[in-house]
Design an enzyme around this catalytic site. Structure first.
Site, mmCIF file in Angstrom:
data_model
loop_
_atom_site.group_PDB
_atom_site.id
_atom_site.type_symbol
_atom_site.label_atom_id
_atom_site.label_comp_id
_atom_site.label_asym_id
_atom_site.label_seq_id
_atom_site.Cartn_x
_atom_site.Cartn_y
_atom_site.Cartn_z
ATOM 1 N N HIS A 93 2.816 -64.150 40.116
ATOM 2 C CA HIS A 93 4.186 -63.844 39.689
ATOM 3 C C HIS A 93 4.922 -62.929 40.664
ATOM 4 C CE1 HIS A 93 7.594 -63.497 37.025
ATOM 5 N NE2 HIS A 93 7.513 -62.172 37.056
ATOM 6 N N HIS A 131 13.371 -55.533 43.302
ATOM 7 C CA HIS A 131 11.913 -55.493 43.170
ATOM 8 C C HIS A 131 11.214 -55.082 44.462
ATOM 9 C CE1 HIS A 131 12.029 -56.951 39.110
ATOM 10 N NE2 HIS A 131 12.624 -58.082 39.456
ATOM 11 N N VAL A 168 11.452 -62.304 41.464
ATOM 12 C CA VAL A 168 12.744 -62.042 42.087
ATOM 13 C C VAL A 168 13.672 -63.219 41.770
ATOM 14 C CG1 VAL A 168 13.972 -61.636 44.249
ATOM 15 C CG2 VAL A 168 11.654 -60.732 43.934
ATOM 16 N N HIS A 169 14.798 -62.940 41.154
ATOM 17 C CA HIS A 169 15.657 -63.991 40.607
ATOM 18 C C HIS A 169 16.559 -64.597 41.683
ATOM 19 C CE1 HIS A 169 15.125 -61.759 36.530
ATOM 20 N NE2 HIS A 169 14.038 -62.397 36.923
#
Length: 534
Positions: free
Chosen positions: A338, A348, A378-379
Site C-alpha cells: 500500500h 505522504h 498517494v492519491h
C-alpha cells in the site's frame, strides 16, 4: 512482422507523454478536469448501492490456485440469515472430468466497537466457499445458496472465468494475460467510473488487484456493506485480490484488535500453506500477506502496516517466498503493497511505513530480481524508471515502481509535486506523474516483455494517458544444453539471433525518431533515457 509491430509500439509508447497535464480527448459524461483536483464533496461519498435487501448479497470472487487445485476459486457472500448448510452450487461450462456439485461454506461474523458505529456494530454473516477445481482455462458457473437447493446445478446465476494453467504449475511461461490494477478505490462517483472502465475490459482480465484502502469505511462498518453491494455486479465475476491499506486498520475501541472488518470479509488465498498470515483472532484467520501464481507471474501481496523488521513473521515469510520462485518456470515476479517506496508528490512524505519498509526490504527484493512493484496511498498516479537505489536508473537490475492510489477515494486528488535535481521538473527516477482518477492495465505479453497502460477516467476507457514497455531481464530460460539462452541484461539476445541486424537497425531508428519527438519537453533527459532502455 511481429518484431516490426513491437518496435512500432515501442516508438508510440515512449512518445506517450512526460506527465504534464497536456490536452486530452473530451468526454462529455465527465466533469471538467479542474474539478478532479478538489476533494470529493461529502454528499457524493456514497452512490446508490443495490442489493441491500436481498437474502444473499455482497457476492465477490477470488482465485485460489495451488499445485493440487490450479483452478481453485473462492466465492464469498453475506446474508443476515445464519445457515449451517450454506454453500455454492457449481459446474464447469467446458469439457472436463469435473462435473461440479455443491461446496460447503465456512461461516464467520464479527462485532466492531467504534465511536463511528455508535458502539457495537454487528456484522451480517459472511460465507466463504473454496472450490477445489483442477481444471483451468474454463468458465465456472455458480450459484450461492443458504442451503435450500444443494446440488441444484441446472440453473446457474453467475459465472467466473478460470485463467489458463499458470506456468508455476506446468503452464506455458510465454503465455499472455492481462491484470487490472486499482488503488484507494472508495465508494464515490469517481470510484464507480473507475470500476466501469475496468469492467469494460472484463472479458480480457485474468484478475483485478486492489492496492488497499478499499471502502474508506473508517470504523463506520455499514460503509463496508454499502461498498460490497455497490460493486457486487462487477466483483461477482471478476476475480479480485486485495491487500490492507491504512484505512483497513480500524482498531476496535473495546479490545484493541485491528483489521477485523477487513479480515472477516476478505480471506485471500485461504488454502495457502507457506506461512502466509497476519490475522488470527477468536478462531478466525485471514491473510494480510500472501502470494499466488497466475499466468507466468508470481505475485506477492504484503502489508505495510504489520511488522516488517528482519526476523518478523512477515519478513521471514517474504524472504522464503521470494527464494522459492523458479524463474525458469515463472518469469515474472511482482510485489504489491500500500505505502509506496518512491513518491515525488508532496503528500505522504517521510512516513515510516514507506521509508523504513523500503530500507529493510528493498535489498531483498532487488536481490531476487523483482520486476514490478505496485502501490497506492498517494492519491495520484506516478510511474518510476527501474531503480533500486533512489537515483540510478537501471533497467537490467532495477524495479519498476508504479503508484496507483487514484481509484476514486473520497479525500480527493493530490496534484502538487516536488521538483527534481539540477532544475529538472521531477526526480531523475520519476518517469510520469499526474493527479487524476484512473486505473491501470498490465499485459504480460510473454516471458520477457510486458505493456503497462494507465487510463484516466476523464479520457474514457479507450485512451491511454501513460504507456510503457517493461523488460524482464531476469527470465532465465534454458536451452537444450542446459545453458542460459541469453546473457543477463543483454537486450539483443531477447530476440532470435538471425534477426539481430534488423533489430539493431530498428532500435537506432526508434531512438532517433523519439529524440526528435521529445526534444522540447521539460523532462528530456529522463525521458530520453527511458527511450534507450525501455
Amino acid at each position: 512482422m511481429k518484431l516490426l509491430a513491437f518496435f512500432l509500439c515501442l516508438f508510440v509508447c515512449l512518445a506517450s507523454g512526460d506527465g504534464s497535464p497536456g490536452s486530452s480527448n473530451s468526454y462529455s459524461d465527465f466533469l471538467d478536469e479542474e474539478l478532479y483536483l478538489q476533494a470529493v464533496p461529502q454528499g457524493d461519498w456514497n452512490v446508490s448501492a443495490p442489493h441491500e435487501d436481498s437474502d444473499i448479497q455482497q457476492v465477490h470472487v477470488s482465485l485460489a490456485p495451488t499445485t493440487e487445485s490450479p483452478g481453485g476459486v473462492v466465492v464469498s457472500f453475506a446474508s443476515t440469515t445464519l445457515s449451517n448448510g450454506a454453500g455454492v452450487n457449481w459446474r464447469l461450462a467446458c469439457n472436463a472430468e469435473e462435473d461440479g456439485g455443491f461446496a460447503n461454506a465456512i461461516t464467520t461474523s464479527y462485532v466492531h466497537n467504534s465511536p463511528q458505529n455508535g458502539g457495537d456494530y454487528k456484522s451480517p454473516f459472511f460465507y466463504h466457499v473454496l472450490l477445489d477445481i483442477k481444471q483451468t482455462d474454463c468458465t465456472v458457473e455458480y450459484t450461492p445458496t443458504l442451503g435450500g437447493e444443494k446440488n441444484a446445478t441446472g440453473s446457474m446465476t453467475r459465472r467466473i472465468r478460470i485463467p489458463p494453467l499458470a506456468s508455476a504449475f506446468g503452464g506455458d511461461p510465454q503465455q499472455s494475460f492481462k491484470l487490472a490494477l486499482v488503488g484507494d478505490l472508495g465508494q464515490t462517483i469517481n470510484s464507480v467510473q473507475t470500476m466501469q472502465h475496468v469492467a469494460a475490459e472484463q472479458d480480457e482480465i485474468a484478475a483485478l488487484l486492489i492496492m488497499g484502502d478499499l471502502s474508506y469505511a473508517d470504523n463506520d462498518d455499514p460503509r463496508w456493506d454499502s461498498w460490497s453491494r455497490m460493486f457486487q455486479d462487477h466483483l461477482d465475476h471478476i476475480p479480485m485480490f486485495s491487500l490492507p491499506g491504512n484505512h483497513e486498520i480500524e482498531t476496535d475501541s473495546a479490545d484493541g484488535v485491528s483489521f477485523r472488518p477487513y479480515a472477516h470479509r476478505f480471506q485471500n488465498m485461504p488454502n495457502c500453506k507457506n506461512g502466509c498470515g497476519g490475522f488470527d483472532n477468536d478462531g478466525w484467520k485471514a491473510n494480510m500477506w500472501f502470494s499466488f501464481d497466475i499466468g507466468s507471474a508470481h505475485i506477492i501481496h504484503v502489508s505495510s502496516y504489520h511488522n516488517w523488521s528482519v526476523g518478523s513473521p512477515q519478513y521471514t515469510w517474504l524472504e522464503g517466498d521470494l527464494a522459492s520462485v523458479d524463474r525458469t518456470k515463472t518469469p515474472w515476479l511482482i510485489v504489491n503493497l500500500h505505502a509506496p517506496w518512491y513518491n515525488s508528490n508532496i503528500a505522504h512524505q517521510g512516513e515510516i511505513y514507506s521509508y523504513a519498509v523500503k530500507e529493510t526490504w528493498q535489498p531483498l527484493l532487488c536481490e531476487h530480481g523483482v520486476n514490478i512493484m505496485f502501490a497506492g496511498h498517494v492519491h495520484s498516479y506516478e510511474r518510476m524508471f527501474p531503480t533500486c537505489d533512489n537515483s540510478t536508473i537501471s533497467p537490467q537490475t532495477g524495479i519498476t515502481y508504479v503508484n496507483i492510489g487514484d481509484g476514486g477515494n473520497r479525500e480527493g486528488l493530490y496534484n502538487n509535486w516536488l521538483p527534481g535535481e539540477e532544475g529538472r521538473a521531477g526526480p531523475v527516477w520519476s518517469a510520469f506523474r499526474e493527479g487524476s482518477y484512473g486505473h491501470g492495465m498490465l499485459t504480460i505479453e510473454n516471458a520477457t516483455h510486458a505493456i503497462w497502460e494507465w487510463h484516466r477516467n476523464q479520457d474514457g476507457v479507450a485512451v491511454k494517458r501513460d504507456t510503457a514497455i517493461i523488460r524482464n531481464y531476469r527470465y532465465s530460460a534454458k536451452d537444450g544444453e542446459g545453458k542460459e539462452s541469453r546473457s543477463e541484461g543483454d537486450p539483443a539476445r531477447s530476440f532470435s539471433g538471425y534477426l539481430g541486424v534488423l533489430t539493431g537497425a530498428l532500435v537506432v531508428y526508434s531512438i532517433a525518431m523519439t529524440v526528435l519527438f521529445l526534444r522540447n519537453r521539460k523532462k528530456k533527459e529522463a525521458t530520453a533515457y527511458e527511450n534507450i532502455t525501455n
